[in-house]
Motif scaffolding. Structure first.
Motif, PDB file in Angstrom:
ATOM      1  N   ALA A 105     -81.398  19.765 -60.963  1.00  0.00           N
ATOM      2  CA  ALA A 105     -81.870  20.792 -60.022  1.00  0.00           C
ATOM      3  C   ALA A 105     -83.196  20.353 -59.422  1.00  0.00           C
ATOM      4  O   ALA A 105     -84.062  19.829 -60.121  1.00  0.00           O
ATOM      5  N   GLY A 106     -83.316  20.554 -58.095  1.00  0.00           N
ATOM      6  CA  GLY A 106     -84.535  20.142 -57.398  1.00  0.00           C
ATOM      7  C   GLY A 106     -84.386  18.810 -56.677  1.00  0.00           C
ATOM      8  O   GLY A 106     -85.216  18.464 -55.841  1.00  0.00           O
ATOM      9  N   ASP A 107     -83.324  18.071 -57.008  1.00  0.00           N
ATOM     10  CA  ASP A 107     -83.097  16.786 -56.333  1.00  0.00           C
ATOM     11  C   ASP A 107     -82.503  17.015 -54.948  1.00  0.00           C
ATOM     12  O   ASP A 107     -81.824  18.010 -54.678  1.00  0.00           O
ATOM     13  N   HIS A 108     -82.734  16.028 -54.076  1.00  0.00           N
ATOM     14  CA  HIS A 108     -82.257  16.088 -52.696  1.00  0.00           C
ATOM     15  C   HIS A 108     -81.308  14.919 -52.438  1.00  0.00           C
ATOM     16  O   HIS A 108     -81.512  13.817 -52.951  1.00  0.00           O
ATOM     17  N   ILE A 109     -80.272  15.211 -51.651  1.00  0.00           N
ATOM     18  CA  ILE A 109     -79.253  14.215 -51.313  1.00  0.00           C
ATOM     19  C   ILE A 109     -79.262  14.030 -49.800  1.00  0.00           C
ATOM     20  O   ILE A 109     -79.394  15.016 -49.061  1.00  0.00           O
ATOM     21  N   VAL A 110     -79.124  12.792 -49.337  1.00  0.00           N
ATOM     22  CA  VAL A 110     -78.850  12.568 -47.914  1.00  0.00           C
ATOM     23  C   VAL A 110     -77.430  12.025 -47.828  1.00  0.00           C
ATOM     24  O   VAL A 110     -77.104  11.030 -48.488  1.00  0.00           O
ATOM     25  N   PHE A 116     -65.460  13.213 -46.414  1.00  0.00           N
ATOM     26  CA  PHE A 116     -64.292  14.029 -46.751  1.00  0.00           C
ATOM     27  C   PHE A 116     -64.668  15.524 -46.784  1.00  0.00           C
ATOM     28  O   PHE A 116     -65.708  15.895 -47.339  1.00  0.00           O
ATOM     29  N   GLY A 117     -63.815  16.376 -46.189  1.00  0.00           N
ATOM     30  CA  GLY A 117     -64.135  17.791 -46.034  1.00  0.00           C
ATOM     31  C   GLY A 117     -64.489  18.487 -47.335  1.00  0.00           C
ATOM     32  O   GLY A 117     -65.449  19.272 -47.388  1.00  0.00           O
ATOM     33  N   SER A 118     -63.755  18.209 -48.419  1.00  0.00           N
ATOM     34  CA  SER A 118     -64.043  18.880 -49.688  1.00  0.00           C
ATOM     35  C   SER A 118     -65.378  18.422 -50.261  1.00  0.00           C
ATOM     36  O   SER A 118     -66.047  19.181 -50.978  1.00  0.00           O
ATOM     37  N   THR A 119     -65.781  17.173 -49.963  1.00  0.00           N
ATOM     38  CA  THR A 119     -67.091  16.697 -50.436  1.00  0.00           C
ATOM     39  C   THR A 119     -68.203  17.467 -49.720  1.00  0.00           C
ATOM     40  O   THR A 119     -69.204  17.843 -50.342  1.00  0.00           O
ATOM     41  N   VAL A 120     -68.015  17.725 -48.427  1.00  0.00           N
ATOM     42  CA  VAL A 120     -68.988  18.541 -47.680  1.00  0.00           C
ATOM     43  C   VAL A 120     -69.082  19.928 -48.307  1.00  0.00           C
ATOM     44  O   VAL A 120     -70.171  20.439 -48.572  1.00  0.00           O
ATOM     45  N   GLN A 121     -67.913  20.537 -48.580  1.00  0.00           N
ATOM     46  CA  GLN A 121     -67.893  21.888 -49.168  1.00  0.00           C
ATOM     47  C   GLN A 121     -68.581  21.898 -50.535  1.00  0.00           C
ATOM     48  O   GLN A 121     -69.322  22.816 -50.867  1.00  0.00           O
ATOM     49  N   LEU A 122     -68.301  20.883 -51.337  1.00  0.00           N
ATOM     50  CA  LEU A 122     -68.895  20.780 -52.670  1.00  0.00           C
ATOM     51  C   LEU A 122     -70.417  20.753 -52.575  1.00  0.00           C
ATOM     52  O   LEU A 122     -71.109  21.477 -53.304  1.00  0.00           O
ATOM     53  N   LEU A 123     -70.942  19.924 -51.665  1.00  0.00           N
ATOM     54  CA  LEU A 123     -72.396  19.804 -51.535  1.00  0.00           C
ATOM     55  C   LEU A 123     -72.998  21.064 -50.934  1.00  0.00           C
ATOM     56  O   LEU A 123     -73.999  21.595 -51.439  1.00  0.00           O
ATOM     57  N   GLY A 131     -79.259  24.243 -57.163  1.00  0.00           N
ATOM     58  CA  GLY A 131     -80.538  23.589 -56.913  1.00  0.00           C
ATOM     59  C   GLY A 131     -80.453  22.172 -56.379  1.00  0.00           C
ATOM     60  O   GLY A 131     -81.432  21.435 -56.426  1.00  0.00           O
ATOM     61  N   LEU A 132     -79.283  21.770 -55.886  1.00  0.00           N
ATOM     62  CA  LEU A 132     -79.171  20.460 -55.239  1.00  0.00           C
ATOM     63  C   LEU A 132     -79.049  20.687 -53.739  1.00  0.00           C
ATOM     64  O   LEU A 132     -78.126  21.368 -53.281  1.00  0.00           O
ATOM     65  N   GLU A 133     -79.977  20.107 -52.981  1.00  0.00           N
ATOM     66  CA  GLU A 133     -79.975  20.325 -51.544  1.00  0.00           C
ATOM     67  C   GLU A 133     -79.513  19.046 -50.838  1.00  0.00           C
ATOM     68  O   GLU A 133     -79.881  17.943 -51.249  1.00  0.00           O
ATOM     69  N   THR A 134     -78.718  19.214 -49.773  1.00  0.00           N
ATOM     70  CA  THR A 134     -78.189  18.049 -49.051  1.00  0.00           C
ATOM     71  C   THR A 134     -78.554  18.122 -47.581  1.00  0.00           C
ATOM     72  O   THR A 134     -78.414  19.174 -46.951  1.00  0.00           O
ATOM     73  N   SER A 135     -79.014  16.997 -47.027  1.00  0.00           N
ATOM     74  CA  SER A 135     -79.178  16.865 -45.576  1.00  0.00           C
ATOM     75  C   SER A 135     -78.068  15.951 -45.073  1.00  0.00           C
ATOM     76  O   SER A 135     -77.810  14.912 -45.688  1.00  0.00           O
ATOM     77  N   PHE A 136     -77.443  16.361 -43.968  1.00  0.00           N
ATOM     78  CA  PHE A 136     -76.361  15.562 -43.399  1.00  0.00           C
ATOM     79  C   PHE A 136     -76.855  14.834 -42.150  1.00  0.00           C
ATOM     80  O   PHE A 136     -77.533  15.427 -41.311  1.00  0.00           O
ATOM     81  N   VAL A 137     -76.505  13.544 -42.047  1.00  0.00           N
ATOM     82  CA  VAL A 137     -76.951  12.737 -40.899  1.00  0.00           C
ATOM     83  C   VAL A 137     -75.773  11.950 -40.337  1.00  0.00           C
ATOM     84  O   VAL A 137     -74.739  11.803 -40.992  1.00  0.00           O
ATOM     85  N   ALA A 138     -75.969  11.429 -39.102  1.00  0.00           N
ATOM     86  CA  ALA A 138     -74.922  10.606 -38.483  1.00  0.00           C
ATOM     87  C   ALA A 138     -74.833   9.273 -39.215  1.00  0.00           C
ATOM     88  O   ALA A 138     -75.855   8.613 -39.451  1.00  0.00           O
ATOM     89  N   ASN A 152     -88.268  13.775 -52.959  1.00  0.00           N
ATOM     90  CA  ASN A 152     -87.331  14.117 -54.048  1.00  0.00           C
ATOM     91  C   ASN A 152     -85.891  13.668 -53.756  1.00  0.00           C
ATOM     92  O   ASN A 152     -84.958  14.104 -54.436  1.00  0.00           O
ATOM     93  N   THR A 153     -85.703  12.792 -52.744  1.00  0.00           N
ATOM     94  CA  THR A 153     -84.354  12.278 -52.461  1.00  0.00           C
ATOM     95  C   THR A 153     -83.956  11.302 -53.563  1.00  0.00           C
ATOM     96  O   THR A 153     -84.639  10.301 -53.788  1.00  0.00           O
ATOM     97  N   ARG A 154     -82.861  11.602 -54.230  1.00  0.00           N
ATOM     98  CA  ARG A 154     -82.432  10.775 -55.369  1.00  0.00           C
ATOM     99  C   ARG A 154     -81.110  10.065 -55.101  1.00  0.00           C
ATOM    100  O   ARG A 154     -80.740   9.161 -55.846  1.00  0.00           O
ATOM    101  N   LEU A 155     -80.389  10.486 -54.033  1.00  0.00           N
ATOM    102  CA  LEU A 155     -79.055   9.927 -53.842  1.00  0.00           C
ATOM    103  C   LEU A 155     -78.700   9.892 -52.360  1.00  0.00           C
ATOM    104  O   LEU A 155     -78.896  10.879 -51.647  1.00  0.00           O
ATOM    105  N   LEU A 156     -78.189   8.729 -51.889  1.00  0.00           N
ATOM    106  CA  LEU A 156     -77.642   8.602 -50.532  1.00  0.00           C
ATOM    107  C   LEU A 156     -76.132   8.436 -50.670  1.00  0.00           C
ATOM    108  O   LEU A 156     -75.669   7.724 -51.565  1.00  0.00           O
ATOM    109  N   TYR A 157     -75.376   9.082 -49.769  1.00  0.00           N
ATOM    110  CA  TYR A 157     -73.922   9.160 -49.955  1.00  0.00           C
ATOM    111  C   TYR A 157     -73.181   8.895 -48.643  1.00  0.00           C
ATOM    112  O   TYR A 157     -73.494   9.503 -47.620  1.00  0.00           O
ATOM    113  N   LEU A 158     -72.206   8.000 -48.679  1.00  0.00           N
ATOM    114  CA  LEU A 158     -71.414   7.749 -47.469  1.00  0.00           C
ATOM    115  C   LEU A 158     -70.001   7.290 -47.777  1.00  0.00           C
ATOM    116  O   LEU A 158     -69.698   6.890 -48.902  1.00  0.00           O
TER     117      LEU A 158
END
Ligand SMILES: *Cc1c(COP(=O)(O)O)cnc(C)c1O
Length: 406
Positions: A105-110, A116-123, A131-138, A152-158
């Protein structure tokens, strides 16, 4: 280095996919054994205690370990060039396990906007409540990734190539950004499989799979996997053992057999998809084709650098919108009308009214997913038959065109 590790270093993917992860029982079966059992017995009370204490190796309970599941984990790790692998009940279970096992909790994801649509919904709708916040980028805008990163960004996902528009993400550049940030880079490698792309070799920390797609390859089972360094996988492995999204041994066995033909299949999927993409690009009914193997693809050079082949997924825009797209879909006889992909059977999907229907019209149009867009997962049927099927579809699409108003 163990004998197995030396072999992994020398062998090609075709050999790894067939010859790793084999532990024969005393019966010396040739094919991989299916251990369809939920628990394992101990020779004595002392042995039971030692197993639970972790001082004696061996299986206890299939939520923790099962030899057939372990065989799949070893084979996938070898193929991805990873130290270890954790198998899960589905691709989404692999995503959830990665986030739950690596973050707090408190970590940030980009994350890339094109996942995948369900991954967006999950985040967006589930993990945000914990307490996990996600920013979405192109996906292809490196500057946007840099701007989105926080202390506090701990994970990048693509995912790359993306679904359905086959945009390509620069894995090495994003790995460098993650390193600068002491964050980890996670790549969902579902579309390429390790045969076409090895994100860990390009600097990624973890690779995620939906085994349901190309790894099974024949649309039979659900499954997922996470590959990477053993130390980084200790959180995810503990999550699976404790929370229970474990892979069924039967599904693991089916997927082990699927992997034996993975390299052959990926070559044919790619070969067929390239032929159809080039042909569709010449057709007057088609406004644009999205496929990383085409010279018209804006990131063809990047795709060629990080992928061995362009893969089996392509999309195309029909000039005449949804009426034309639906007419084509209804006219084809070989392509299955289903949202699944990575199957020996070719499939066709209208993203705007199915996989992306929950996305608002504005967001969908901004993402480039128009009403005339169709996605193909090109299968292993003869390419001439697939082309003839699409020809029939395009004729139906042309006939569905609204009469020009006078
Ligand atoms: C299908 C898919 C998933 C989810 O996998 P399941 O096995 O259906 O849970 C995740 N990522 C991508 C890219 C997929 O195509």
């Amino acid at each position: 280095m163990s004998e197995n590790e030396t072999a992994r270093g020398k062998w090609h993917p075709e050999t790894l996919a067939i010859r790793t992860g084999i532990h024969r029982s005393p019966e010396k079966e040739h094919s991989e054994a299916l251990f369809l059992t939920s628990s394992f017995v101990f020779d004595s009370a002392e042995e039971a205690a030692a197993r639970f204490a972790g001082t004696s190796p061996g299986n206890i309970y299939a939520r923790f370990t099962n030899p057939t599941v372990r065989a799949l984990e070893e084979r996938l790790a070898a193929l991805e060039g990873a130290e270890d692998c954790v198998a899960t009940a589905s691709g989404m279970a692999a995503c959830l396990t990665t986030f739950m096992g690596c973050l707090q909790a408190g970590d940030h994801i980009v994350a890339s906007r094109s996942i995948f649509g369900s991954t967006v919904q999950l985040l967006q709708n589930i993990l945000s409540r914990f307490g996990l916040e996600t920013s979405f980028v192109a996906l292809d805008d490196l500057e946007a990734w840099r701007r989105a990163v926080r202390p506090n960004t701990r994970l990048l996902y693509l995912e790359t190539p993306s679904n359905p528009l086959t945009e390509v993400g620069d894995i090495a550049a994003l790995a460098a950004l993650a390193r600068d940030q002491s964050a980890i880079l996670v790549v969902d490698n579902c579309f390429c499989t390790p045969v076409l792309q090895q994100p860990l070799a390009l600097g990624a920390d973890l690779v995620i799979h939906s085994n349901t797609k190309y790894l099974d390859g024949q649309g039979r089972t659900l499954g997922g996997a996470i590959c990477g360094r053993k130390e980084l996988l200790s959180g995810p492995r503990n999550f699976v053992r404790t929370a229970g999204p474990s892979l069924s041994p039967f599904n693991a066995w089916v997927q082990l057999k699927g992997l034996e033909t993975l390299a052959l299949r990926m070559e044919r999927h790619s070969h067929n998809a390239l032929a159809l993409a080039q042909w569709l690009e010449q057709r007057p009914e088609v406004a644009r084709v999205y496929y990383p193997g085409l010279s018209s693809h804006p990131q063809q050079a990047l795709a060629a650098r990080q992928q061995r082949l362009p893969g089996g997924i392509l999309s195309f825009d029909l000039r005449d919108g949804q009426a034309a797209a639906w007419a084509l879909m209804d006219a084809v006889e070989i392509f299955s009308r289903t949202a699944n992909l990575g199957d020996a059977k070719s499939t066709i999907t209208h993203p705007a009214s199915t996989t992306h229907a929950r996305v608002s019209v504005e967001a969908r149009v901004a993402a480039g997913i128009g009403d005339g867009l169709l996605r193909l997962s090109v299968g292993l049927e003869h390419v001439d038959d697939l082309r003839a099927d699409l020809q029939r579809g395009l004729e139906a699409a042309a006939a569905a065109r609204p009469e020009p108003s006078v």
